[in-house]
Write an enzyme that holds these catalytic residues in place. Structure first.
Site, short mmCIF file in Angstrom:
data_model
loop_
_atom_site.label_atom_id
_atom_site.label_comp_id
_atom_site.label_asym_id
_atom_site.label_seq_id
_atom_site.Cartn_x
_atom_site.Cartn_y
_atom_site.Cartn_z
N GLU A 31 0.85 -1.21 0.00
CA GLU A 31 0.00 0.00 0.00
C GLU A 31 0.88 1.25 0.00
O GLU A 31 0.59 2.22 -0.69
CB GLU A 31 -0.94 0.01 1.20
CG GLU A 31 -2.10 -0.93 1.07
CD GLU A 31 -3.10 -0.82 2.21
OE1 GLU A 31 -3.07 0.19 2.96
OE2 GLU A 31 -3.91 -1.75 2.37
N ASP A 70 -9.08 -0.04 -0.59
CA ASP A 70 -7.80 0.59 -0.28
C ASP A 70 -7.67 2.00 -0.86
O ASP A 70 -7.22 2.91 -0.18
CB ASP A 70 -6.64 -0.28 -0.80
CG ASP A 70 -6.52 -1.59 -0.02
OD1 ASP A 70 -6.90 -1.63 1.16
OD2 ASP A 70 -6.04 -2.57 -0.62
N LYS A 90 -3.68 -6.36 -3.11
CA LYS A 90 -3.67 -7.68 -2.47
C LYS A 90 -2.56 -8.54 -3.03
O LYS A 90 -2.24 -8.46 -4.21
CB LYS A 90 -4.99 -8.42 -2.77
CG LYS A 90 -6.13 -8.08 -1.89
CD LYS A 90 -6.03 -8.85 -0.58
CE LYS A 90 -7.22 -8.62 0.30
NZ LYS A 90 -6.99 -7.79 1.44
#
Length: 148
Positions: A31, A70, A90
């Site tokens: 992320e 996200d 992911k």
């Protein structure tokens, strides 16, 4: 379960961030990489992280839950058109149904199956939610992030 790389991200271009730019949390190193990419890409007009939720029905308990994707990004395409995307980051392994092996304890396998079923329900809800709003839902893995 391993420990995840978490922390706060401080953008170099806070004006591009949709939301509170002084409170951007990343929950994995992947992320963080995506946040850095959004921050530095000229084609990213605006981006946000976990700034909204999508309701979905969990197959585990048949109840409505809230899924916080996200990212949401606005991208200026090469055509000049601005497109909006909802992004989930992911590991590729988690985007496929789990495989039962003789090494796995039954409990571990059952948990993996539940997690995958919940993720599928979230992604199906996100895809429908996005289509209704003329957005595109994408799952990004280590392949797109260039991580081995």
């Amino acid at each position: 379960m391993g420990r995840y790389h978490q922390g706060r991200f401080h953008p170099k271009n806070p004006q591009k961030y949709k939301g509170n730019a002084s409170n951007i949390i990343y929950r994995s190193s992947w992320e963080l990489e995506f946040m850095k990419w959004c921050d530095r890409q000229r084609t990213i007009v605006e981006w946000g992280s976990e700034e909204f939720f999508i309701p979905y029905i969990s197959p585990v308990d048949n109840r409505v839950h809230r899924y916080f994707p996200d990212f949401i990004i606005k991208v200026r395409e090469q055509t000049g058109e601005v497109k909006r995307y909802v992004i989930e980051v992911k590991p590729k392994k988690q985007t496929r149904p789990p495989v039962q092996t003789t090494k796995k304890r039954t409990k571990t396998y059952i948990n993996e199956v539940k997690t995958y079923a919940v993720n599928e329900a979230k992604w199906k809800a996100a895809d429908e939610w996005c289509k209704d709003r003329l957005l595109e839902f994408k799952i990004i893995t280590e392949d797109q992030l260039g991580i081995k």
